[in-house]
Motif scaffolding. Structure first.
Motif, mmCIF file in Angstrom:
data_model
loop_
_atom_site.group_PDB
_atom_site.id
_atom_site.type_symbol
_atom_site.label_atom_id
_atom_site.label_comp_id
_atom_site.label_asym_id
_atom_site.label_seq_id
_atom_site.Cartn_x
_atom_site.Cartn_y
_atom_site.Cartn_z
ATOM 1 N N GLU A 280 0.662 -1.303 0.083
ATOM 2 C CA GLU A 280 0.206 0.279 0.258
ATOM 3 C C GLU A 280 0.765 1.134 0.001
ATOM 4 O OE1 GLU A 280 -3.289 0.628 -0.007
ATOM 5 O OE2 GLU A 280 -3.500 -1.544 -0.645
ATOM 6 N N ALA A 281 1.806 1.115 0.702
ATOM 7 C CA ALA A 281 2.976 2.328 0.856
ATOM 8 C C ALA A 281 3.408 2.477 -0.670
ATOM 9 C CB ALA A 281 3.813 2.116 1.850
ATOM 10 N N GLN A 282 3.885 1.740 -1.215
ATOM 11 C CA GLN A 282 4.415 1.708 -2.587
ATOM 12 C C GLN A 282 3.166 2.176 -3.576
ATOM 13 O OE1 GLN A 282 6.142 -2.203 -3.493
ATOM 14 N NE2 GLN A 282 7.785 -1.825 -1.986
ATOM 15 N N ILE A 283 2.131 1.688 -3.417
ATOM 16 C CA ILE A 283 1.045 2.206 -4.400
ATOM 17 C C ILE A 283 0.807 3.812 -3.927
ATOM 18 C CG2 ILE A 283 -1.425 1.996 -4.665
ATOM 19 C CD1 ILE A 283 0.084 -0.171 -5.739
ATOM 20 N N LYS A 284 0.733 4.260 -3.032
ATOM 21 C CA LYS A 284 0.398 5.429 -2.814
ATOM 22 C C LYS A 284 1.617 6.271 -3.217
ATOM 23 C CE LYS A 284 -2.587 4.878 1.119
ATOM 24 N NZ LYS A 284 -2.874 4.953 2.531
ATOM 25 N N ALA A 285 2.770 6.004 -3.283
ATOM 26 C CA ALA A 285 3.968 6.742 -3.397
ATOM 27 C C ALA A 285 4.148 6.540 -4.956
ATOM 28 C CB ALA A 285 5.156 6.186 -3.013
ATOM 29 N N HIS A 286 3.796 5.529 -5.690
ATOM 30 C CA HIS A 286 3.949 5.557 -7.323
ATOM 31 C C HIS A 286 2.767 5.090 -7.934
ATOM 32 C CE1 HIS A 286 8.038 5.178 -5.848
ATOM 33 N NE2 HIS A 286 8.105 4.169 -5.114
ATOM 34 N N GLY A 287 1.563 5.011 -7.518
ATOM 35 C CA GLY A 287 0.345 4.782 -8.354
ATOM 36 C C GLY A 287 0.335 3.249 -8.429
ATOM 37 N N GLY A 288 -0.774 2.935 -8.956
ATOM 38 C CA GLY A 288 -1.048 1.510 -9.062
ATOM 39 C C GLY A 288 -0.443 0.521 -10.192
ATOM 40 N N HIS A 289 -1.068 -0.089 -10.878
ATOM 41 C CA HIS A 289 -0.607 -0.973 -12.163
ATOM 42 C C HIS A 289 -0.723 0.040 -13.261
ATOM 43 C CE1 HIS A 289 -0.730 -4.883 -9.971
ATOM 44 N NE2 HIS A 289 -1.703 -4.679 -9.532
ATOM 45 N N SER A 290 -0.075 -0.487 -14.186
ATOM 46 C CA SER A 290 0.107 0.193 -15.365
ATOM 47 C C SER A 290 -1.517 0.172 -15.908
ATOM 48 C CB SER A 290 1.103 -0.304 -16.271
ATOM 49 O OG SER A 290 0.787 -1.577 -16.831
ATOM 50 N N ARG A 291 -1.638 0.899 -17.275
ATOM 51 C CA ARG A 291 -2.870 0.941 -17.879
ATOM 52 C C ARG A 291 -3.054 -0.506 -18.401
ATOM 53 N NH1 ARG A 291 -4.581 5.762 -21.455
ATOM 54 N NH2 ARG A 291 -5.118 6.571 -19.651
ATOM 55 N N ALA A 292 -1.984 -0.964 -19.006
ATOM 56 C CA ALA A 292 -2.022 -2.093 -19.667
ATOM 57 C C ALA A 292 -2.375 -3.494 -18.752
ATOM 58 C CB ALA A 292 -0.451 -2.474 -20.535
ATOM 59 N N VAL A 293 -1.738 -3.441 -17.621
ATOM 60 C CA VAL A 293 -1.979 -4.429 -16.621
ATOM 61 C C VAL A 293 -3.734 -4.389 -16.174
ATOM 62 C CG1 VAL A 293 -1.579 -5.123 -14.344
ATOM 63 C CG2 VAL A 293 0.169 -4.852 -15.826
ATOM 64 N N ARG A 294 -3.931 -3.090 -16.034
ATOM 65 C CA ARG A 294 -5.464 -2.881 -15.668
ATOM 66 C C ARG A 294 -6.245 -3.297 -16.568
ATOM 67 N NH1 ARG A 294 -3.450 2.139 -14.041
ATOM 68 N NH2 ARG A 294 -4.761 3.227 -15.432
ATOM 69 N N LYS A 295 -6.146 -3.257 -18.147
ATOM 70 C CA LYS A 295 -6.839 -3.364 -19.043
ATOM 71 C C LYS A 295 -7.119 -5.163 -19.158
ATOM 72 C CE LYS A 295 -7.280 -3.069 -24.092
ATOM 73 N NZ LYS A 295 -6.502 -2.279 -25.261
ATOM 74 N N VAL A 296 -5.854 -5.608 -18.920
ATOM 75 C CA VAL A 296 -5.722 -7.291 -18.895
ATOM 76 C C VAL A 296 -6.728 -7.964 -18.009
ATOM 77 C CG1 VAL A 296 -4.228 -9.414 -18.804
ATOM 78 C CG2 VAL A 296 -3.625 -7.378 -20.086
ATOM 79 N N LEU A 297 -6.906 -7.329 -16.828
ATOM 80 C CA LEU A 297 -7.105 -7.852 -15.409
ATOM 81 C C LEU A 297 -8.744 -7.388 -15.490
ATOM 82 C CD1 LEU A 297 -4.928 -6.354 -12.217
ATOM 83 C CD2 LEU A 297 -5.433 -8.636 -13.108
ATOM 84 N N LYS A 298 -9.153 -6.345 -16.339
ATOM 85 C CA LYS A 298 -10.545 -6.266 -16.513
ATOM 86 C C LYS A 298 -11.097 -7.159 -17.382
ATOM 87 C CE LYS A 298 -10.670 -1.225 -15.353
ATOM 88 N NZ LYS A 298 -11.139 -0.054 -15.894
#
Length: 149
Positions: free
Chosen positions: A52-70
């Motif tokens: 969670e600390a890393q997500i808050k500092a750098h953002g979540g998954h890349s757009r490409a990864v989010r697209k594959v997950l969706k």
């Protein structure tokens, strides 16, 4: 020391390694919200807090990864809506020789998938639910207990 570097920014995740169970629960409530789960291990909470600390500092998954997950989620939902039994990719990967690992009350359990069942501690079982009952002394869905469904 566990540190993640991205775009010149340093995220110190080592601070979570020293947290006690109570410290993890307090930090969990402060950063993730809600209540921590009763049977969540301290090590899992530490890892989740660092993530969670890393997500808050750098953002979540890349757009490409989010697209594959969706896309994977939509495929799974379509199978369920069509009346078919939805199976996760983990369930279909249960081939003989696969090892499942689960921590419960401070002990790590390892289960091997066999052709005709499962093996834990040298004993053979017909189902994951039987193993989950053996471990917890309560009725559990075996696939759910091992994070498969």
């Amino acid at each position: 020391m566990s540190r993640t570097v991205r775009a010149g920014e340093l995220v110190d995740t080592a601070r979570f390694e020293a947290l006690s169970r109570e410290g993890c629960i307090d930090e969990w409530r402060r950063t993730i919200g809600g209540h921590s789960l009763k049977y969540v291990s301290v090590q899992f909470m530490r890892s989740a807090l660092a993530y969670e600390a890393q997500i808050k500092a750098h953002g979540g998954h890349s757009r490409a990864v989010r697209k594959v997950l969706k896309a994977a989620l939509k495929t799974d939902q379509k199978a369920s809506d069509a009346g078919g039994r939805s199976k996760s990719s983990l369930q279909t990967a249960l081939r003989p020789g696969t090892h499942l690992v689960r921590e419960w009350n401070g002990r790590t359990y390892q289960v091997e998938v066999l052709e005709d069942g499962f093996q834990m501690d040298g004993k053979q079982y017909r189902s994951l639910s039987a193993i989950a009952k053996k471990i917890t002394d309560a009725h559990w869905s075996g696939p759910r207990f091992f994070g498969l469904g």
